[in-house]
Design a protein around this motif. Structure first.
Motif, mmCIF file in Angstrom:
data_model
loop_
_atom_site.group_PDB
_atom_site.id
_atom_site.type_symbol
_atom_site.label_atom_id
_atom_site.label_comp_id
_atom_site.label_asym_id
_atom_site.label_seq_id
_atom_site.Cartn_x
_atom_site.Cartn_y
_atom_site.Cartn_z
ATOM 1 N N VAL A 50 0.840 -1.204 0.000
ATOM 2 C CA VAL A 50 0.000 0.000 0.000
ATOM 3 C C VAL A 50 0.872 1.251 0.000
ATOM 4 C CG1 VAL A 50 -1.640 1.364 1.352
ATOM 5 C CG2 VAL A 50 -2.014 -1.079 1.047
ATOM 6 N N GLN A 51 1.885 1.284 0.855
ATOM 7 C CA GLN A 51 2.784 2.452 0.890
ATOM 8 C C GLN A 51 3.489 2.639 -0.447
ATOM 9 O OE1 GLN A 51 2.569 0.023 3.138
ATOM 10 N NE2 GLN A 51 2.502 0.860 5.214
ATOM 11 N N GLY A 52 3.897 1.539 -1.059
ATOM 12 C CA GLY A 52 4.566 1.634 -2.354
ATOM 13 C C GLY A 52 3.657 2.158 -3.438
ATOM 14 N N ALA A 53 2.395 1.708 -3.451
ATOM 15 C CA ALA A 53 1.454 2.163 -4.478
ATOM 16 C C ALA A 53 1.114 3.639 -4.305
ATOM 17 C CB ALA A 53 0.187 1.311 -4.423
ATOM 18 N N THR B 60 16.063 3.988 10.102
ATOM 19 C CA THR B 60 15.380 4.625 11.235
ATOM 20 C C THR B 60 14.134 5.393 10.793
ATOM 21 O OG1 THR B 60 16.656 6.700 11.117
ATOM 22 C CG2 THR B 60 17.603 4.886 12.396
ATOM 23 N N ASP B 61 13.918 5.506 9.488
ATOM 24 C CA ASP B 61 12.767 6.251 8.965
ATOM 25 C C ASP B 61 11.649 5.275 8.609
ATOM 26 O OD1 ASP B 61 10.933 7.899 7.772
ATOM 27 O OD2 ASP B 61 12.203 8.489 6.080
ATOM 28 N N LEU B 62 10.689 5.146 9.507
ATOM 29 C CA LEU B 62 9.547 4.266 9.272
ATOM 30 C C LEU B 62 8.289 5.078 8.997
ATOM 31 C CD1 LEU B 62 10.203 1.500 11.957
ATOM 32 C CD2 LEU B 62 10.872 1.538 9.548
ATOM 33 N N SER B 63 8.476 6.254 8.429
ATOM 34 C CA SER B 63 7.353 7.075 7.985
ATOM 35 C C SER B 63 6.742 6.456 6.734
ATOM 36 C CB SER B 63 7.816 8.495 7.670
ATOM 37 O OG SER B 63 8.696 8.485 6.536
ATOM 38 N N GLN B 64 5.645 7.009 6.274
ATOM 39 C CA GLN B 64 5.006 6.508 5.059
ATOM 40 C C GLN B 64 5.975 6.537 3.884
ATOM 41 O OE1 GLN B 64 1.043 8.079 4.260
ATOM 42 N NE2 GLN B 64 1.422 8.111 2.065
ATOM 43 N N THR B 65 6.710 7.636 3.741
ATOM 44 C CA THR B 65 7.680 7.746 2.644
ATOM 45 C C THR B 65 8.872 6.832 2.863
ATOM 46 O OG1 THR B 65 7.023 10.035 2.189
ATOM 47 C CG2 THR B 65 9.192 9.339 1.393
ATOM 48 N N GLY B 66 9.342 6.745 4.110
ATOM 49 C CA GLY B 66 10.461 5.863 4.405
ATOM 50 C C GLY B 66 10.133 4.409 4.124
ATOM 51 N N LEU B 67 8.902 4.010 4.431
ATOM 52 C CA LEU B 67 8.482 2.639 4.153
ATOM 53 C C LEU B 67 8.379 2.388 2.652
ATOM 54 C CD1 LEU B 67 5.754 2.106 6.893
ATOM 55 C CD2 LEU B 67 8.058 1.145 6.858
ATOM 56 N N ALA B 68 7.936 3.391 1.894
ATOM 57 C CA ALA B 68 7.861 3.241 0.435
ATOM 58 C C ALA B 68 9.256 3.039 -0.157
ATOM 59 C CB ALA B 68 7.182 4.455 -0.187
ATOM 60 N N ALA B 69 10.254 3.722 0.410
ATOM 61 C CA ALA B 69 11.629 3.510 -0.051
ATOM 62 C C ALA B 69 12.121 2.117 0.335
ATOM 63 C CB ALA B 69 12.538 4.585 0.546
ATOM 64 N N LEU B 70 11.793 1.682 1.556
ATOM 65 C CA LEU B 70 12.169 0.335 1.987
ATOM 66 C C LEU B 70 11.505 -0.736 1.130
ATOM 67 C CD1 LEU B 70 12.167 0.491 5.902
ATOM 68 C CD2 LEU B 70 14.060 -0.262 4.439
ATOM 69 N N TYR B 71 10.288 -0.458 0.698
ATOM 70 C CA TYR B 71 9.552 -1.397 -0.159
ATOM 71 C C TYR B 71 10.386 -1.756 -1.385
ATOM 72 C CZ TYR B 71 5.609 -3.011 -3.122
ATOM 73 O OH TYR B 71 4.766 -3.726 -3.924
ATOM 74 N N ARG B 72 10.979 -0.742 -2.000
ATOM 75 C CA ARG B 72 11.801 -0.970 -3.193
ATOM 76 C C ARG B 72 13.081 -1.721 -2.845
ATOM 77 N NH1 ARG B 72 13.037 4.123 -4.463
ATOM 78 N NH2 ARG B 72 11.282 4.507 -5.876
ATOM 79 N N GLU B 73 13.764 -1.272 -1.778
ATOM 80 C CA GLU B 73 15.057 -1.866 -1.451
ATOM 81 C C GLU B 73 14.914 -3.304 -0.958
ATOM 82 O OE1 GLU B 73 18.481 0.485 0.206
ATOM 83 O OE2 GLU B 73 17.976 -0.708 1.993
ATOM 84 N N LEU B 74 13.887 -3.571 -0.157
ATOM 85 C CA LEU B 74 13.657 -4.945 0.280
ATOM 86 C C LEU B 74 13.323 -5.843 -0.911
ATOM 87 C CD1 LEU B 74 11.551 -4.273 3.498
ATOM 88 C CD2 LEU B 74 13.857 -5.235 3.422
ATOM 89 N N ALA B 75 12.572 -5.309 -1.861
ATOM 90 C CA ALA B 75 12.245 -6.090 -3.057
ATOM 91 C C ALA B 75 13.499 -6.446 -3.836
ATOM 92 C CB ALA B 75 11.273 -5.310 -3.937
ATOM 93 N N PHE B 76 14.422 -5.496 -3.944
ATOM 94 C CA PHE B 76 15.674 -5.771 -4.649
ATOM 95 C C PHE B 76 16.441 -6.899 -3.958
ATOM 96 C CE2 PHE B 76 20.208 -5.275 -5.401
ATOM 97 C CZ PHE B 76 20.262 -5.175 -6.783
ATOM 98 N N ASN B 77 16.376 -6.934 -2.624
ATOM 99 C CA ASN B 77 17.145 -7.905 -1.844
ATOM 100 C C ASN B 77 16.377 -9.176 -1.516
ATOM 101 O OD1 ASN B 77 19.917 -6.672 -0.887
ATOM 102 N ND2 ASN B 77 18.434 -4.989 -0.864
ATOM 103 N N THR B 78 15.179 -9.332 -2.073
ATOM 104 C CA THR B 78 14.382 -10.523 -1.806
ATOM 105 C C THR B 78 15.113 -11.778 -2.268
ATOM 106 O OG1 THR B 78 12.249 -9.399 -1.885
ATOM 107 C CG2 THR B 78 12.263 -11.727 -2.456
#
Length: 586
Positions: free
Chosen positions: A157-160, A545-563
């Motif tokens: 959801v955050q990524g979309a 350390t950034d678990l804001s809506q935007t920070g999570l959207a960035a993590l969404y991409r990086e975690l996907a790369f490292n899946t």
């Protein structure tokens, strides 16, 4: 400039326009040009003239005073790993250059100064918004293949939302500068046919506050706090299999993942196309009418682990197209009832029917910037169909197909009535160019199980759809998704008829893309289709350390790369990314 063109342009620009003005404009376009109105009151009845798109003369969109640009697109920069081993952190990498493809027509010099814009729009595909706590999910298949579950799934959801923010910030077409007319989703908007996921999808697209959480409102209940080493346990110090590969310990991640977020909604009109994950449990099983699975979906038990051998058996049945109704899946769940963990029941997770899908799109609460129904109409409800046509511009019609086989299994097909409707719609609008949208590609439509609602109707493959499209000289492109990879394919038949098939990578697997498509008349007997890929607005660099809506959207991409097990080739090569696709057209 025609009334249709001027209203569409003002509605599309969005910024600085009062919301009610935009909605009124969208309504005016619908009345004058048939936008969003289905062309089939019933499966067999022909559309009336009032329902069909007007056969307007081919006028080009007036070019705004806006220079071509690259900012905010993959022409300027692409998320790229900054280190080469272990968990790879992303940063700003070089952009992808545009490639001119002339397999279907020779590009002629001077066309840039002659060209006139026919249309410009954005394609979203395979958002796969996921209710990750649903009992009906099958994360346990990871025991047989690490790729069957992905660590970033709680952040869809955050990524979309971040992708919506990117589109809202675009200036227009990167090549022509023309206003973007609309966004089209090409299916798998949801992941598991869950009502919760459908609600989130509509809120992401049209705007609103979203709590991406079901079950216990106080905390997450699922595989990521199960203590099982098979899954990434972000909040725990447990040395799970994913942490052994470098995924981080992120205290507070799960609480942040289910926290309320806000979507601004698209400032453009948007249209919807259905995919197999929208209509089928797991994107595979036609379970409507199965009381056990329907009750299991909203119930209080969830299976989180399974032997590799049993996982392989279920995956083989899916791969071999053997079990469209999920009988084996149901039996497996029953056999492991005592091993299930308790979760909080939630009726919002109930599987939705095709009629539910249509009614939700027609709900005024999700109208956003229009049009009402987002392509679907009451005629679709009456006929039990999920396909329609709409006016993209004075020169171009759009056709949205329903390629999901409602019986079950991931592959697609078309029923005879829809295939005939497609043929007739193209013939009736021979004086307009046509862009066809679907979820499945031409090579993934070989699933011909009979539709339970029309058991006597023949189903047709991708090759048969190609034959129909190839018979009409006005087809410019077939735009789709499903394969989660960028693939652009030229199709040419005798007589000079040709078109491009444009398949775009998903927004659930890295590199998390959408695509801008611009159509231009080169005034030399050719047409160019410009494709430009975009990422979400989230920064490429992440901060743990950034678990804001935007920070999570960035993590969404990086975690996907490292899946673990994730493909690194979904972006494909340059000829499938940012392109100019040339066609010979009158």
């Amino acid at each position: 400039m025609s009334r249709t063109r001027s209203v569409a342009t003002s509605a599309a620009s969005g910024r600085g326009v009062h919301r009610r003005s935009v909605l009124a404009a969208a309504g005016a376009v619908s009345l004058s040009a048939g936008i969003g109105y289905a062309l089939h009151p019933t499966d067999s009845e022909a559309a009336t003239d009032a329902q069909a798109p007007a056969a307007d003369s081919r006028q080009a969109i007036a070019e705004p005073a806006l220079a071509p640009y690259t900012k905010g697109t993959t022409l300027a920069s692409v998320a790229t790993p900054r280190n080469s081993s272990g968990y790879q952190r992303l940063g700003d990498g070089p952009g992808w250059q545009r490639v001119v493809r002339g397999e279907l027509a020779t590009p002629k010099s001077g066309r840039a100064s002659r060209r006139r814009t026919l249309a410009a729009f954005v394609q979203f595909t395979d958002l796969h918004l996921q209710d990750v706590q649903s009992p009906l999910r099958a994360e346990f298949l990871r025991s047989n293949g690490v790729h069957a579950w992905r660590p970033h799934e709680a952040l869809t959801v955050q990524g979309a939302i971040s992708l919506v923010e990117r589109v809202n910030a675009l200036k227009g077409g990167p090549v022509t500068g023309a206003p973007l007319g609309f966004v089209m989703t090409t299916g798998d908007n949801t992941d598991n046919n869950a009502g919760s996921e459908l609600e989130w999808f509509l809120q992401v697209m049209s705007g609103g506050r979203i709590s991406p959480n079901t079950g216990d409102p106080r905390h997450y209940e699922g595989v990521q706090n199960s203590g099982l080493k098979l899954y990434w346990q972000p909040d725990s110090t447990v040395r799970d299999n994913d942490k052994a590969l470098g995924l981080p310990h992120l205290n507070g991640f799960l609480a942040a993942a289910i926290r309320e977020v806000n979507s601004p909604g698209l400032i453009l009109p948007w249209y919807s196309t259905v995919g197999n994950h929208d209509g089928l449990a797991l994107g595979c099983f036609g379970i409507h009418g199965d009381p056990y699975l329907a009750e299991f979906a909203i119930g209080g038990k969830k299976l989180m682990s399974l032997s590799a051998a049993e996982g392989k058996k279920l995956q083989d049945a899916i791969r071999d197209n053997k079990d469209p109704h999920g009988v084996g899946y149901r039996d497996l769940l029953k056999a492991h009832a005592r091993e299930m963990r308790s979760v909080t029941p939630d009726e919002k997770r109930a599987p939705y029917t095709p009629a539910d899908y249509l009614k939700a799109h027609l709900d005024p609460a999700y109208r956003g910037h229009g049009p009402t129904g987002h392509g679907y109409s009451s005629a679709n409800l009456d006929a039990g169909t999920q396909y329609y046509t709409f006016r993209i511009s004075a020169d171009v019609i759009g056709i949205s197909l329903d390629t999901t086989d409602a019986c079950g299994m991931p592959g697609g097909s078309l029923g005879t009535a829809q295939l005939k409707w497609l043929d007739k719609t193209l013939a009736d609008n021979k004086d307009s160019y046509a862009v066809v949208f679907s979820h499945h590609t031409s090579t993934t439509m070989s699933n011909t199980w009979p539709d339970p609602a029309r058991p006597a109707e023949k189903r047709h493959t991708g090759a048969e759809v190609l034959a129909v499209l190839s018979a009409h000289a006005n087809v410019l492109a077939w735009v789709n998704g499903h394969v989660h990879q960028n693939v652009i394919t030229p199709h040419q038949v005798s007589g000079g008829r040709s078109f491009w098939e444009i398949s775009t990578a998903s927004h659930v697997d890295f590199p998390h893309l959408a695509r801008i498509i611009e159509l231009t008349d080169n005034k030399d007997g050719t047409v160019s289709l410009f494709t430009t890929l975009i990422e979400s607005a989230a920064p490429h660099r992440t901060d743990f350390t950034d678990l804001s809506q935007t920070g999570l959207a960035a993590l969404y991409r990086e975690l996907a790369f490292n899946t673990p097990g994730a493909s690194k080739t979904l972006a494909n090569t340059a000829v499938h990314r940012n392109t100019e696709l040339v066609l010979k057209k009158g």
